[in-house]
Motif scaffolding. Structure first.
Motif, PDB file in Angstrom:
ATOM      1  N   GLY A 103       0.494  -1.042   0.314  1.00 15.36           N
ATOM      2  CA  GLY A 103      -0.071   0.242   0.040  1.00 15.36           C
ATOM      3  C   GLY A 103       0.990   0.975   0.038  1.00 15.36           C
ATOM      4  O   GLY A 103       0.233   2.661   0.043  1.00 15.36           O
ATOM      5  N   ILE A 104       2.691   0.903   0.325  1.00 14.89           N
ATOM      6  CA  ILE A 104       2.723   2.465  -0.170  1.00 14.89           C
ATOM      7  C   ILE A 104       3.759   2.311  -1.141  1.00 14.89           C
ATOM      8  O   ILE A 104       4.987   1.743  -1.858  1.00 14.89           O
ATOM      9  N   TRP A 105       3.585   3.830  -1.781  1.00 13.93           N
ATOM     10  CA  TRP A 105       4.373   3.925  -3.246  1.00 13.93           C
ATOM     11  C   TRP A 105       5.330   4.945  -3.150  1.00 13.93           C
ATOM     12  O   TRP A 105       5.061   5.955  -2.077  1.00 13.93           O
ATOM     13  N   GLN A 106       6.616   4.372  -2.915  1.00 14.28           N
ATOM     14  CA  GLN A 106       7.693   5.560  -3.502  1.00 14.28           C
ATOM     15  C   GLN A 106       8.348   5.042  -4.441  1.00 14.28           C
ATOM     16  O   GLN A 106       8.205   4.297  -5.696  1.00 14.28           O
ATOM     17  N   GLY A 107       9.494   5.897  -4.333  1.00 15.30           N
ATOM     18  CA  GLY A 107      10.017   6.615  -5.723  1.00 15.30           C
ATOM     19  C   GLY A 107      11.279   7.244  -4.964  1.00 15.30           C
ATOM     20  O   GLY A 107      11.528   7.347  -4.042  1.00 15.30           O
ATOM     21  N   THR A 108      12.257   7.347  -5.928  1.00 23.44           N
ATOM     22  CA  THR A 108      13.625   8.674  -6.095  1.00 23.44           C
ATOM     23  C   THR A 108      13.310   9.201  -6.458  1.00 23.44           C
ATOM     24  O   THR A 108      13.343   9.652  -7.790  1.00 23.44           O
ATOM     25  N   LEU A 109      13.623  10.626  -5.874  1.00 21.95           N
ATOM     26  CA  LEU A 109      14.097  11.948  -6.627  1.00 21.95           C
ATOM     27  C   LEU A 109      15.265  12.935  -7.161  1.00 21.95           C
ATOM     28  O   LEU A 109      15.759  12.754  -5.214  1.00 21.95           O
ATOM     29  N   ARG A 110      15.759  12.541  -7.635  1.00 21.94           N
ATOM     30  CA  ARG A 110      16.602  13.239  -8.092  1.00 21.94           C
ATOM     31  C   ARG A 110      17.035  14.089  -8.664  1.00 21.94           C
ATOM     32  O   ARG A 110      16.457  14.848  -9.638  1.00 21.94           O
ATOM     33  N   ARG A 111      17.494  15.220  -7.673  1.00 27.76           N
ATOM     34  CA  ARG A 111      17.850  16.844  -7.958  1.00 27.76           C
ATOM     35  C   ARG A 111      18.498  17.067  -6.695  1.00 27.76           C
ATOM     36  O   ARG A 111      18.629  16.502  -5.759  1.00 27.76           O
ATOM     37  N   SER A 112      18.832  17.746  -6.215  1.00 28.20           N
ATOM     38  CA  SER A 112      20.146  18.304  -5.020  1.00 28.20           C
ATOM     39  C   SER A 112      19.001  19.154  -4.425  1.00 28.20           C
ATOM     40  O   SER A 112      19.666  19.267  -3.492  1.00 28.20           O
TER      41      SER A 112
END
Length: 126
Positions: A12-21
């Motif tokens: 039930g948890i949507w996860q992701g990676t945000l690549r930015r400084s």
């Protein structure tokens, strides 16, 4: 440039990676044009941000449900701001009626493929 990579939905948890400084602004989950909840951003050692948001079970039903992850500079309970940055979307497909539709589509594709194979064989013989 913002780059969001979805890591999928688990428990039930949507996860992701945000690549930015730079740290992200307010991250919100939107369903059917309405703000549902906030997402959490956690700094990672490599300079990226781990994004996690719980998908509310009360929003799930038969059919296709689309959840959109937005970033803006709004305050706590405000609706999404005009011009909010769309980071990603998650489509959840559920329900038996949809299964029947998918089966019908697969049957149609199979029949069209069979027709195509027959025509190719006919052309190869002549």
């Amino acid at each position: 440039m913002t780059e969001f990579e979805s890591l999928g939905l688990k428990s039930g948890i949507w996860q992701g990676t945000l690549r930015r400084s730079t740290p992200p602004g307010r991250l919100i989950l939107v369903h059917m044009g309405t703000r549902v909840t906030d997402a959490r951003a956690t700094a990672q050692a490599d300079g990226s941000w781990r994004i996690a948001v719980a998908i509310p079970t009360e929003k799930l039903s038969d059919g296709v449900q689309t959840f959109i992850l937005l970033e803006d500079n709004g305050k706590d309970n405000e609706p999404p701001q005009v011009g909010a940055l769309r980071l990603s979307s998650l489509n959840i497909v559920a329900g038996e009626p949809l299964d029947e539709d998918m089966r019908a589509e697969i049957d149609l594709i199979r029949s069209e493929l069979d027709l195509l194979k027959k025509e190719l064989r006919r052309l190869a013989v002549s």
